[in-house]
Design a protein around this motif. Structure first.
Motif, PDB file in Angstrom:
ATOM      1  N   GLY A 113       4.938   4.552   2.454  1.00  0.00           N
ATOM      2  CA  GLY A 113       4.327   5.479   1.503  1.00  0.00           C
ATOM      3  C   GLY A 113       3.978   6.800   2.175  1.00  0.00           C
ATOM      4  O   GLY A 113       4.243   7.881   1.625  1.00  0.00           O
ATOM      5  N   ILE A 114       3.408   6.714   3.368  1.00  0.00           N
ATOM      6  CA  ILE A 114       2.985   7.946   4.042  1.00  0.00           C
ATOM      7  C   ILE A 114       4.194   8.780   4.461  1.00  0.00           C
ATOM      8  O   ILE A 114       4.195  10.004   4.341  1.00  0.00           O
ATOM      9  N   ILE A 115       5.240   8.099   4.896  1.00  0.00           N
ATOM     10  CA  ILE A 115       6.437   8.852   5.290  1.00  0.00           C
ATOM     11  C   ILE A 115       6.994   9.611   4.077  1.00  0.00           C
ATOM     12  O   ILE A 115       7.326  10.794   4.151  1.00  0.00           O
ATOM     13  N   ILE A 116       7.044   8.925   2.933  1.00  0.00           N
ATOM     14  CA  ILE A 116       7.513   9.597   1.714  1.00  0.00           C
ATOM     15  C   ILE A 116       6.645  10.817   1.416  1.00  0.00           C
ATOM     16  O   ILE A 116       7.136  11.914   1.137  1.00  0.00           O
ATOM     17  N   HIS A 117       5.338  10.612   1.510  1.00  0.00           N
ATOM     18  CA  HIS A 117       4.405  11.700   1.227  1.00  0.00           C
ATOM     19  C   HIS A 117       4.641  12.890   2.164  1.00  0.00           C
ATOM     20  O   HIS A 117       4.668  14.044   1.731  1.00  0.00           O
ATOM     21  N   LEU A 150       0.849  -1.195   0.000  1.00  0.00           N
ATOM     22  CA  LEU A 150       0.000   0.000   0.000  1.00  0.00           C
ATOM     23  C   LEU A 150       0.881   1.241   0.000  1.00  0.00           C
ATOM     24  O   LEU A 150       0.504   2.273   0.524  1.00  0.00           O
ATOM     25  N   GLY A 151       2.066   1.105  -0.618  1.00  0.00           N
ATOM     26  CA  GLY A 151       2.965   2.258  -0.607  1.00  0.00           C
ATOM     27  C   GLY A 151       3.544   2.618  -1.960  1.00  0.00           C
ATOM     28  O   GLY A 151       4.436   3.456  -2.058  1.00  0.00           O
ATOM     29  N   HIS A 152       3.028   1.986  -3.018  1.00  0.00           N
ATOM     30  CA  HIS A 152       3.698   2.183  -4.296  1.00  0.00           C
ATOM     31  C   HIS A 152       3.533   3.571  -4.888  1.00  0.00           C
ATOM     32  O   HIS A 152       4.360   3.994  -5.690  1.00  0.00           O
ATOM     33  N   ALA A 153       2.470   4.273  -4.513  1.00  0.00           N
ATOM     34  CA  ALA A 153       2.361   5.651  -4.993  1.00  0.00           C
ATOM     35  C   ALA A 153       3.544   6.468  -4.476  1.00  0.00           C
ATOM     36  O   ALA A 153       3.990   7.409  -5.126  1.00  0.00           O
ATOM     37  N   GLY A 154       4.055   6.090  -3.325  1.00  0.00           N
ATOM     38  CA  GLY A 154       5.235   6.758  -2.776  1.00  0.00           C
ATOM     39  C   GLY A 154       6.433   6.612  -3.709  1.00  0.00           C
ATOM     40  O   GLY A 154       7.156   7.574  -3.970  1.00  0.00           O
ATOM     41  N   PHE A 155       6.646   5.410  -4.219  1.00  0.00           N
ATOM     42  CA  PHE A 155       7.763   5.200  -5.143  1.00  0.00           C
ATOM     43  C   PHE A 155       7.546   5.976  -6.441  1.00  0.00           C
ATOM     44  O   PHE A 155       8.477   6.527  -7.027  1.00  0.00           O
ATOM     45  N   PHE A 156       6.292   5.982  -6.888  1.00  0.00           N
ATOM     46  CA  PHE A 156       5.929   6.748  -8.071  1.00  0.00           C
ATOM     47  C   PHE A 156       6.285   8.222  -7.851  1.00  0.00           C
ATOM     48  O   PHE A 156       6.943   8.860  -8.691  1.00  0.00           O
ATOM     49  N   ALA A 157       5.894   8.736  -6.692  1.00  0.00           N
ATOM     50  CA  ALA A 157       6.146  10.151  -6.397  1.00  0.00           C
ATOM     51  C   ALA A 157       7.642  10.423  -6.276  1.00  0.00           C
ATOM     52  O   ALA A 157       8.131  11.463  -6.727  1.00  0.00           O
ATOM     53  N   SER A 207       0.177  10.069  -2.401  1.00  0.00           N
ATOM     54  CA  SER A 207      -0.601   9.890  -1.178  1.00  0.00           C
ATOM     55  C   SER A 207      -1.057   8.450  -1.003  1.00  0.00           C
ATOM     56  O   SER A 207      -0.990   7.634  -1.916  1.00  0.00           O
ATOM     57  N   PHE A 208      -1.546   8.192   0.179  1.00  0.00           N
ATOM     58  CA  PHE A 208      -2.111   6.888   0.513  1.00  0.00           C
ATOM     59  C   PHE A 208      -3.200   6.491  -0.494  1.00  0.00           C
ATOM     60  O   PHE A 208      -3.266   5.348  -0.943  1.00  0.00           O
ATOM     61  N   PHE A 209      -4.005   7.470  -0.901  1.00  0.00           N
ATOM     62  CA  PHE A 209      -5.066   7.148  -1.862  1.00  0.00           C
ATOM     63  C   PHE A 209      -4.499   6.661  -3.184  1.00  0.00           C
ATOM     64  O   PHE A 209      -5.044   5.767  -3.821  1.00  0.00           O
ATOM     65  N   GLY A 210      -3.402   7.302  -3.592  1.00  0.00           N
ATOM     66  CA  GLY A 210      -2.758   6.880  -4.830  1.00  0.00           C
ATOM     67  C   GLY A 210      -2.390   5.407  -4.751  1.00  0.00           C
ATOM     68  O   GLY A 210      -2.620   4.633  -5.689  1.00  0.00           O
ATOM     69  N   SER A 211      -1.826   5.001  -3.621  1.00  0.00           N
ATOM     70  CA  SER A 211      -1.420   3.604  -3.467  1.00  0.00           C
ATOM     71  C   SER A 211      -2.623   2.682  -3.485  1.00  0.00           C
ATOM     72  O   SER A 211      -2.611   1.631  -4.127  1.00  0.00           O
ATOM     73  N   VAL A 212      -3.663   3.076  -2.761  1.00  0.00           N
ATOM     74  CA  VAL A 212      -4.869   2.248  -2.733  1.00  0.00           C
ATOM     75  C   VAL A 212      -5.451   2.127  -4.145  1.00  0.00           C
ATOM     76  O   VAL A 212      -5.884   1.057  -4.569  1.00  0.00           O
TER      77      VAL A 212
END
Ligand SMILES: Nc1ncnc2c1ncn2[C@@H]1O[C@H](COP(=O)(O)OP(=O)(O)OP(=O)(O)O)[C@@H](O)[C@H]1O
Ligand SMILES: Nc1ncnc2c1ncn2[C@@H]1O[C@H](COP(=O)(O)OP(=O)(O)OP(=O)(O)O)[C@@H](O)[C@H]1O
Ligand SMILES: [Mg+2]
Ligand SMILES: [Mg+2]
Lengths: 253, 358, 236, 315, 291
Positions: free
Chosen positions: D121-125, D59-66, D238-243
């Motif tokens: 993911g949230i920490i990255i955000h 649930l953290g891949h949007a973080g890597f994307f960002a 964000s978390f939503f991005g990952s979800v």
């Protein structure tokens, strides 16, 4: 030379001594059976030998190398492979793919070459599939070549685990109750399979409650009770041991 | 004749729905009203609104959709600075008048050919507050801000201009928009020696929680809020704790108290009445931003006599002396907002209502 | 003795695969009936159909005269059908005692405690481990627990799917003695066993299942001496 | 070549769809949505290797994307690194980060793993939001076009073809991987970790590797996305991005490369389609998500294919 | 500086108790199905929104609260009946996506049926801060603590002392076996959703005077609740409480002594750190599966 040496091995689970101060060794090429009442520690012993558990005390030597503490996959690479009493089938895969995973160590398994699907990978896979088909036939699963593992009956899954373990080309094969869930006739087929495996030079360590099988094919038997060694010897010797009869076999066997 | 197409992308849901929702309602109400009255220049108005949920990437796609697919004549929106800025690159490429409803200074500084905005900037709000503090002889303050777009940008702008007023920020704390309790941050502020006032930058329920916790801790220094709370909801949520809170706000929130000579008075009084009659809820300054954006565009189109993008842009830039809900707007080639600090009034909350206190 | 369980023309599918192809089986009140068959013959599937945890695609299951083909599983337990399933299926993280108590989920009253004690007498190891999570038991110990749990339901008909699997020889004898004792106490038993010899030896009647169809049925003794059965199932 | 195997047949079909879709595109907005859909699809193809095949949730891949997006933005604007270099450096850094955190994290199972990846993911955000000196904070930052070898990728049409080629490449790589010993090992990890270990599969290394691969997929796409949009805000991470990404994978079909593509395309288009129903958008989206999963629990593509197969077999 | 420390602690306890209440709801559905219900936050939101709207409409507070709880339970039951039950044989991940869809749906529905504005409820026992050694606490925080305490005792009793509670646990561990011993698994699932919706709504009602509520309030509470439940060990009610308090206190202390900008990040770092050493959370049961 002995293939496997277990020295003063113990395993404790919050006060339960599942295996306690156990010492024995397995000769290469033998079929070595471990018997004992339910809860004697047989499965725990297998888990200790194959690296699924780490011992509380004592050590395990495989081919004269200290192996306690190694990971199961490292032991597999050294030539140890096993089946499980509580099935560990890959239910998300086909039967034949289950067996092919067994051959993992003998295939090209680089990430990059797999990504690029290099010809060597393709070739290796094709050969592997052929060999695994043979293995499935060998253990009596010819009719499940195209089946999904999830659709197979219990007895067939037990055989599938044997095929998978064999695909790893082990030096030593540990079988945990391979005949459970098989009827007498089917058990005799497994007898044959095990004998042929042993004949091909693979050492077999067998846990089984089917005394017909154990007494019929074992070269050597170690009997456990409460995690300790109760008796040891040839089938005839163990069968005649009064302690074993009392704790395990009962009058009829 | 073909209708005049107005495209809007707003944060009608998501963390900034506090802004986007009244903006959307306002646009819909006035477009309908004008169409009933026969439209503009003999043409009907057609409004296309998309909800970007406060997300920059969605805003940029919707802006593109409005320009390319819906072929609108003007873009209004970007409820937040982030969504506005996400649309800027493609607006500049496409060449279409774009009136933002967000507060960030960087929307109009540096000036971008096609981009205008109606609300005051965060910087102006900060300047107004610091001006008020200076008048009261306050020189050491604590800043507390929300870590989302509005608060963060307000925080950064405050840091930039605070020195001009001879004020020092001795404590600088942050909270998240949905934190249930900020007494920890406030305690730290309370225990920082020399704090003479506290300034909070944020919108939504956060400032109300700050206000309540402020009172709970028995803090007595003046509490300033930003224009982000210039909505009756804030007073409702914070209740008695809001007594005495000061903030910069547009005349819209205190129409009755404006001087009779104030040119804004009739405009804001009418707008407030119409809005509250239509929606049975209190008007907020954010609704006013949308109103102003729409009016500025329509006036420019009327002056240009067409909706030719280039001409309308030029006319918007020539907006002069427009009396809006946010203040007097006079734009130039170097000022795409056209508001001065005087557009802000200081108000104080007394007995659950706004009281003009310049 | 009336018929307690009557299965007629039963068919069942896994997706498109037909696992049961029209099964007719009856079990009379108080009878001990054994079912033998090779791997994949459909024994487990049949028991699952009787318990109502496997969809039936045709035919009927009648219990005590009533049609229960479409009855939900828990109601069948209420009627008195208990099963000790294949592969044990204990509630791993729950204590042995809770597992047993859940066996009597639909019962209430003080005799439950006594029944529990009887199970502990039958399998002393379970008493020793009563507070431990069932998942930590050895395979054979879990098998004992599964059987005991089914017995806790005080069933009118007990369905046993390979109860001797994984048990030590001494215990296998014990289990078969228990089954006989239960039968003598009046419980109707439908027994699936790979240990075909032992099962048929104590059974009143037996059925032989092959790829989803019943191919033989007779008294237990007659089946033991049947040449085909000897060769295919008894390993003789 | 056998067109019936998923590799050749599916790839050919995908190529045809990518090439033919623009016939229905009347303006560059369609291309823009198409690019977004394909970008999401590439991320999902990578993520599906992790979730669908290896059975490890993230649930953290949007973080890597960002991180990929901001890495490119930072390096190109502040340090004048050429875009391709920035993309590469970002991908390497993200890969390294995934490797470092992957080791301990992937020891966790199920919901605990979900929690840990969510935390990452949230920490990255939070970092992206807070370090406004570098990232512009919540208001975002802008960056330039993607230039390479004196050539500038510009405009939605050009991006469309770039994304199309990359998507086909990603699908091809993923198909290769899963149909190899490594792919089988990954699926075996999903089936039973001990079972895989005792035949020599180093499960923890495989889990980490596929985690790294999926993170790098996300990072590379993040970089490209940043250049394409010209402006990025932290909420892409964000978390939503990952979800959202996980939902695409599951909706389209776990353990199906093309399923991930289908899921990504549908969930990218859906909000655009639903935008016109305004405030009912959320309700309808929710109903579609629930309905799909109720009626096609294995995901759209696998369920449809299974239905097709059984109809064929029924004949 | 002790007063400051105490104030940080109170701040943390107030937030933490709110997170804990949110976390408890996860435990119940998890204990019945091993599913993490991503719509749990929405139950909290519905409890808060419904009671606040009713109070605003003139309904007396106690009645408004009861009605809000009933509404929330009805939503929970409907969710189970129409969305979870039809998918009962699906993967856990599939069901999780269904709950995500449900949460989006419920937010959308609330926004239409009610509104998008923020609402509050009057504090139950007034708003006079209680002073303790230089620090202060709002009476409403005590309500939150008390409700959390009552709930945890109730849950403990339910899962350890009632057969129905045990049947619920059994269903999550092995659905087939539960059916075979006569547990009506459909009823159990329905009850678990009704119960956790009720718990969520109770939480929503008691925290609304502190945090306010709007249609999106469930997102953050759901997220923090999930963190609390995982940190404490899934399925363990007491764990969820402790997990929630730890998260709240870490955030408050981090704000007080380190950096308020990074307080959330610090809380997550702590959670990660705990999970590295205790992969099943603080009080989670270790896996008992044997091979
Ligand atoms: N993880 C564990 N936690 C607690 N006790 C355990 C654990 N694993 C094994 N035991 C206990 O250790 C003892 C030995 O178990 P083991 O499974 O090795 O027996 P076994 O000889 O294989 O028996 P069986 O023939 O029934 O399979 C048993 O009493 C069991 O309950
Ligand atoms: N989940 C499933 N999906 C598809 N097919 C299945 C499934 N379970 C069983 N089958 C098939 O149904 C048939 C009957 O299986 P069943 O488990 O009833 O056999 P069994 O007689 O109990 O065998 P065993 O002695 O090995 O336990 C087999 O052909 C099997 O392949
Ligand atoms: Mg064992
Ligand atoms: Mg069976």
């Amino acid at each position: 030379m002995t293939l496997l040496k277990v020295e003063n091995l113990s395993k404790e689970f919050g006060g339960v001594h599942a295996v306690e101060d156990l010492t024995f060794s397995v000769e290469p090429g033998h079929i070595h059976s471990i018997i004992g009442p339910n809860g004697a520690g047989k499965t725990t012993l297998f888990n200790l030998i194959t690296g699924v558990y780490t011992p509380s005390a004592g050590r395990v030597l495989f081919q004269d190398r200290l192996v306690s503490g190694l990971k199961p996959y490292e032991l597999a690479a050294m030539g140890m492979s096993r089946t499980f009493q509580n099935l560990q089938i890959f239910f998300n895969m086909q039967a034949i793919e289950n067996v092919m995973v067994g051959a993992h160590l003998h295939l090209n398994r680089g990430f990059l070459s797999s990504f690029l699907r290099l010809p060597a990978v393709v070739r290796g896979d094709r050969e592997c599939r052929a060999r695994c088909t043979e293995l499935m036939e060998f253990v009596g699963l010819a009719k499940y070549l195209d089946a999904d593992a999830a659709s197979m009956p219990y007895g067939a899954l037990k055989r599938l685990e044997i095929a998978r373990a064999l695909a790893a080309k082990p030096k030593m094969l540990l079988l945990d109750e391979p005949a459970a869930g098989l009827n007498a006739t089917e058990s005799r087929e497994i007898d044959e399979v095990i004998k042929r495996v042993a004949a091909s030079g693979i050492t077999v360590v067998l846990v089984e409650h089917d005394m017909k099988m154990v007494m019929g094919i074992s070269d050597h038997i170690t009997a456990l009770d409460y995690g300790r060694k109760l008796a040891e010897g040839t089938p005839a010797e163990v069968r005649a041991n009064p302690d074993v009869v009392k704790a395990y076999l009962g009058a009829h066997a | 004749a073909e209708p005049i197409k107005i495209g809007a992308f707003l944060s009608a849901t998501g963390p900034a729905s506090f802004l986007g929702e009244p903006e959307k309602k306002t646009l819909e109400m006035y477009v309908e009203k004008m169409n009933k009255a026969g439209g503009v220049m003999g043409r009907k108005l057609e409004l296309v609104v998309y909800d970007d949920g406060g997300a920059g990437d969605k805003a940029s796609t919707f802006a593109k959709r409005l320009i390319e697919s819906d072929k609108v004549d003007v873009l209004i929106g970007g409820s937040t600075t982030g969504t506005t800025m996400a649309a800027v690159p493609l607006v500049e490429r496409a060449g279409i008048p774009f009136i933002s409803l967000a507060g960030g200074v960087n929307i109009v500084e540096p000036v971008k050919k096609w981009v205008f905005k109606t609300p005051h900037t965060d910087r102006m709000a900060a300047e107004k507050v610091f001006g008020d503090m200076k008048k009261k002889g306050i020189s050491k303050i604590a800043l507390i801000s929300e870590d989302a777009g509005f608060g963060k940008s307000g925080h950064d702008q405050s840091m930039l201009v605070v020195k001009n007023y001879g004020i020092e920020i001795v404590a600088d704390e942050v909270y998240s928009p949905k934190d249930p309790d900020v007494t920890a941050q406030l305690t730290k502020i309370k225990n920082t020696p020399g704090v003479q006032a506290v300034f909070n930058f944020g919108f939504g329920q956060g400032p109300a929680i700050v206000t309540k916790n402020f009172k709970q801790l028995g803090m007595t220094v003046p509490l300033y809020q930003s224009h982000g709370v210039a909505s009756k909801d804030y007073i409702k949520l914070a209740g008695e704790a809001a007594e005495g809170v000061r903030l910069p706000a547009a005349g819209l929130v205190v129409p009755d108290q404006l001087a009779a000579t104030d040119p804004q008075k009739p405009v804001v009084t009418a707008f407030k009445k119409e809005y509250e009659a239509a929606f049975k809820s209190d008007v907020s300054t954010f609704a006013g931003h949308a109103y102003d954006g729409l009016q500025i565009f329509l006036a420019a189109a009327a002056r240009a006599g067409s909706v030719d993008k280039e001409k309308v842009r030029d006319e918007i830039e020539k907006t002069s002396g427009y009396v809006g809900t946010g203040g007097l707007v006079s734009m130039t080639a170097t000022d795409h907002m056209g508001l001065s600090l005087s557009a802000f009034h200081m108000v104080e909350i007394r007995k659950g209502d706004w009281v003009l206190s310049d | 003795m009336g018929t307690l369980l009557e299965i007629s023309g039963l068919t069942s599918h896994y997706g498109r695969i037909q696992a049961l192809k029209g099964i007719d089986v009856t079990v009379a009140e108080g009878e001990l009936v054994a079912l033998v068959g090779a791997n994949g013959a459909g024994k487990t599937t049949l028991l699952r159909c009787i318990s109502g945890v496997q969809p039936v695609s045709g035919g009927s299951v009648r219990f005590d005269g009533a049609d229960i083909t479409t009855l939900v599983a828990e109601k069948r337990v209420g009627l008195g059908i208990s099963q000790s399933p294949e592969g044990r299926q204990v509630f791993g993280p729950m204590s042995v005692e809770d597992n047993l108590r859940l066996g009597a989920y639909l019962r209430s009253g003080p005799e439950i405690q006594a029944d529990m004690q009887r199970m502990y007498d039958m399998f002393p190891i379970l008493y020793k481990k009563r507070e431990l999570p069932a998942g930590t038991l050895s395979g054979g110990q879990q098998q004992m627990l599964a059987i005991a749990r089914a017995l806790m339901g005080k069933p009118r008909v007990l369905l046993l799917d390979e109860p001797s699997m994984g048990l030590a020889p001494l215990l296998v004898e014990e289990i078969f003695r228990t089954i006989v004792a239960l039968k003598e106490a009046g419980t109707t038993i439908f027994l699936v066993e790979q240990n075909a010899y032992a099962a048929l030896a104590i059974a009143d009647r037996g059925y032989v299942l092959e790829t989803g169809s019943v191919v033989l049925s007779d008294t237990g003794q007659a089946l033991i001496s049947n040449e085909k059965v000897k060769e295919a199932y008894l390993g003789l | 070549m056998n067109l019936k195997t998923p590799r050749t047949g599916g790839l050919a079909l995908l190529a045809i769809v990518v090439a033919a879709a623009p016939i229905g595109f009347t303006n560059s907005y369609f291309y823009d949505v198409g690019v977004n859909a394909m970008f999401n699809a590439i991320v999902c193809v990578g993520l599906n290797l992790l979730i669908g095949y290896a059975g490890q949730i993230s649930l953290g891949h949007a973080g890597f994307f960002a991180l990929g997006a901001y890495g490119s933005a930072l390096l190109t604007t502040m340090y004048n690194v050429p875009p391709i270099g920035a993309l590469t450096i970002s991908a390497l850094v993200v890969g390294l980060l995934a490797f470092v955190v992957g080791r301990p994290i992937l020891k966790l199972k199920g919901h605990y793993l979900a929690m840990a990846t969510l935390g990452i993911g949230i920490i990255i955000h939070i970092v992206l939001k807070t370090e406004s000196k570098f990232t512009g904070g919540p208001d975002g930052m802008s960056l330039d076009n993607f230039k390479m070898l004196g050539f500038t990728v510009m405009g939605d049409r050009m991006w469309y073809w770039v994304a199309g080629v990359l998507l086909i490449l990603a699908v091809w790589l993923a198909l290769n991987l899963i149909d190899s010993p490594v792919g089988r090992a990954l699926r075996a990890v999903h089936g039973s970790e001990v079972g895989a270990e005792v035949v020599g599969v180093d499960t923890s290394s495989y889990k980490v590797l596929v985690f790294v691969v999926s993170a790098v997929f996300a990072s590379v796409v993040g970089s490209l996305f940043a250049h394409k949009n010209g402006f990025i805000t932290p909420d892409i991470g964000s978390f939503f991005g990952s979800v959202h990404l996980v939902t695409m994978v599951v909706l389209g079909g776990m353990a199906s490369v093309f399923g991930a593509v289908v899921g990504a395309v549908i969930l990218t288009l859906l909000p655009q389609v639903l935008a016109s129903v305004e405030q009912y958008e959320a309700m309808i989206l929710g109903v579609i998500m629930m309905g799909t999963m109720i009626f096609m629990p294995k995901g759209l593509l696998p369920s449809l294919l299974a239905k097709l197969k059984s109809r064929e077999a029924g004949r | 500086m002790f007063a400051a420390f105490l104030q940080y602690l109170f701040s943390g306890l107030t937030s933490g108790a709110i997170y804990a209440l949110a976390g408890l709801g996860f435990a119940i559905i998890y204990n019945a199905s091993h599913v993490i219900n991503f719509a749990q936050g929405e139950f909290i939101m519905i409890g808060g929104m419904a009671s606040a709207t009713l109070v605003a409409a003139g309904v007396p507070m106690p009645l408004a609260i009861v009605l809000a709880l009933l509404i929330s339970m009805a939503v929970g039951v409907a969710l189970e009946k129409f969305a979870i039950e039809p998918a009962r044989n699906a993967d856990v991940v599939t069901i999780i996506i269904i709950t995500i869809g449900a949460s989006i749906f419920l937010r959308g529905a609330t926004q239409i049926i009610l509104d998008k504005e923020f609402h509050s409820l009057p504090a139950f026992s007034g708003e006079t801060p209680i002073g303790v050694m230089g620090a202060t606490l709002m009476p409403q925080s005590l309500w939150v603590f008390a409700v959390a305490a009552v709930m945890i005792v109730g849950l403990w009793w339910f899962f350890n002392r009632t057969m129905f509670g045990k049947a619920m646990l059994a269903t999550s561990h092995n659905r087939l076996a539960a059916q075979l011993v006569g547990v009506g698994v459909k009823k159990v699932l329905l009850a678990s959703f009704a119960l956790s919706a009720l718990l969520g709504a109770v939480g929503g009602v008691v925290v609304t005077p502190i945090t306010f509520t709007n249609y999106e309030a469930g997102i953050m509470l759901g997220l923090k609740g999930f963190s609390a439940a995982v940190l404490g060990g899934l399925g363990n009610g007491g764990g969820a409480i402790i997990g929630g308090l730890i998260v709240g206190i870490v955030e408050a202390l981090a704000s007080g002594y380190l950096s308020s900008a990074y307080k959330d990040a610090i809380a997550f770092v702590i959670i990660l750190f705990v999970l590295f050493f205790m992969p099943n959370g603080l009080f989670g049961k270790r896996g008992t599966d044997r091979v």
